[in-house]
Motif scaffolding. Structure first.
Motif, PDB file in Angstrom:
ATOM      1  N   ALA A 110      -4.426  -7.338  13.091  1.00 59.40           N
ATOM      2  CA  ALA A 110      -4.570  -7.128  11.647  1.00 59.40           C
ATOM      3  C   ALA A 110      -3.469  -7.857  10.882  1.00 59.40           C
ATOM      4  O   ALA A 110      -3.737  -8.513   9.871  1.00 59.40           O
ATOM      5  CB  ALA A 110      -4.561  -5.642  11.316  1.00 59.40           C
ATOM      6  N   ARG A 111      -2.243  -7.763  11.374  1.00 58.36           N
ATOM      7  CA  ARG A 111      -1.128  -8.440  10.697  1.00 58.36           C
ATOM      8  C   ARG A 111      -1.278  -9.953  10.772  1.00 58.36           C
ATOM      9  O   ARG A 111      -1.001 -10.664   9.805  1.00 58.36           O
ATOM     10  CB  ARG A 111       0.200  -8.000  11.302  1.00 58.36           C
ATOM     11  N   MET A 112      -1.716 -10.443  11.920  1.00 58.49           N
ATOM     12  CA  MET A 112      -1.901 -11.891  12.072  1.00 58.49           C
ATOM     13  C   MET A 112      -3.019 -12.380  11.161  1.00 58.49           C
ATOM     14  O   MET A 112      -2.880 -13.406  10.489  1.00 58.49           O
ATOM     15  CB  MET A 112      -2.220 -12.256  13.527  1.00 58.49           C
ATOM     16  N   LEU A 113      -4.132 -11.651  11.120  1.00 56.92           N
ATOM     17  CA  LEU A 113      -5.236 -12.054  10.252  1.00 56.92           C
ATOM     18  C   LEU A 113      -4.847 -11.982   8.780  1.00 56.92           C
ATOM     19  O   LEU A 113      -5.271 -12.821   7.974  1.00 56.92           O
ATOM     20  CB  LEU A 113      -6.477 -11.201  10.532  1.00 56.92           C
ATOM     21  N   ASP A 114      -4.016 -11.016   8.416  1.00 54.43           N
ATOM     22  CA  ASP A 114      -3.505 -10.938   7.045  1.00 54.43           C
ATOM     23  C   ASP A 114      -2.638 -12.163   6.740  1.00 54.43           C
ATOM     24  O   ASP A 114      -2.758 -12.770   5.678  1.00 54.43           O
ATOM     25  CB  ASP A 114      -2.713  -9.648   6.841  1.00 54.43           C
ATOM     26  N   ALA A 115      -1.781 -12.536   7.679  1.00 54.68           N
ATOM     27  CA  ALA A 115      -0.931 -13.719   7.497  1.00 54.68           C
ATOM     28  C   ALA A 115      -1.780 -14.980   7.368  1.00 54.68           C
ATOM     29  O   ALA A 115      -1.524 -15.833   6.508  1.00 54.68           O
ATOM     30  CB  ALA A 115       0.055 -13.843   8.658  1.00 54.68           C
ATOM     31  N   VAL A 116      -2.788 -15.111   8.208  1.00 56.16           N
ATOM     32  CA  VAL A 116      -3.691 -16.266   8.147  1.00 56.16           C
ATOM     33  C   VAL A 116      -4.384 -16.309   6.790  1.00 56.16           C
ATOM     34  O   VAL A 116      -4.480 -17.371   6.162  1.00 56.16           O
ATOM     35  CB  VAL A 116      -4.729 -16.214   9.296  1.00 56.16           C
TER      36      VAL A 116
END
Length: 115
Positions: A23-29
């Motif tokens: 979730a955090r990675m997809l938010d960053a992306v």
């Protein structure tokens, strides 16, 4: 480590992320993609590397503007060439950032490449 396939500005990337960090990675992306697309859509820049540098500066500026206890904003605000990375209105209280962006523009030259 888990791998995620994502798209940023229409280009696919395979990223590694820690377990339970999806979730955090997809938010960053999403933040990076939004920032880069806004800069590209402003129509002033075409070079992907130059767009990426401006988006990174914009995101870093946003982070430095917050205290350590504040959560990240829901969406990135993009800088355009020659302006400070703010919400569209130029900030006159950030002369160092404006000077840095000008130096970056000069170093990258017309084609947006260092070499």
């Amino acid at each position: 480590m888990k791998q995620l396939e994502v798209q940023i500005m229409g280009q696919s990337y395979l990223l590694s992320c820690p377990e339970n960090g999806d979730a955090r990675m997809l938010d960053a992306v999403n933040r990076v993609d939004l920032a880069m697309c806004k800069i590209r859509d402003a129509g002033k820049l075409k070079a992907r590397d130059r767009i990426a540098v401006l988006a990174a500066l914009n995101l870093a500026f946003e982070l430095s503007d917050r205290g350590p206890s504040q959560a990240p904003a829901p969406a990135a605000k993009a800088a355009t060439a020659g302006s400070s990375p703010t919400t569209g209105a130029e900030r006159t209280d950030q002369p160092q950032l404006t000077a840095l962006l000008q130096r970056l523009d000069n170093a990258l030259g017309i084609d947006g490449r260092l070499l």
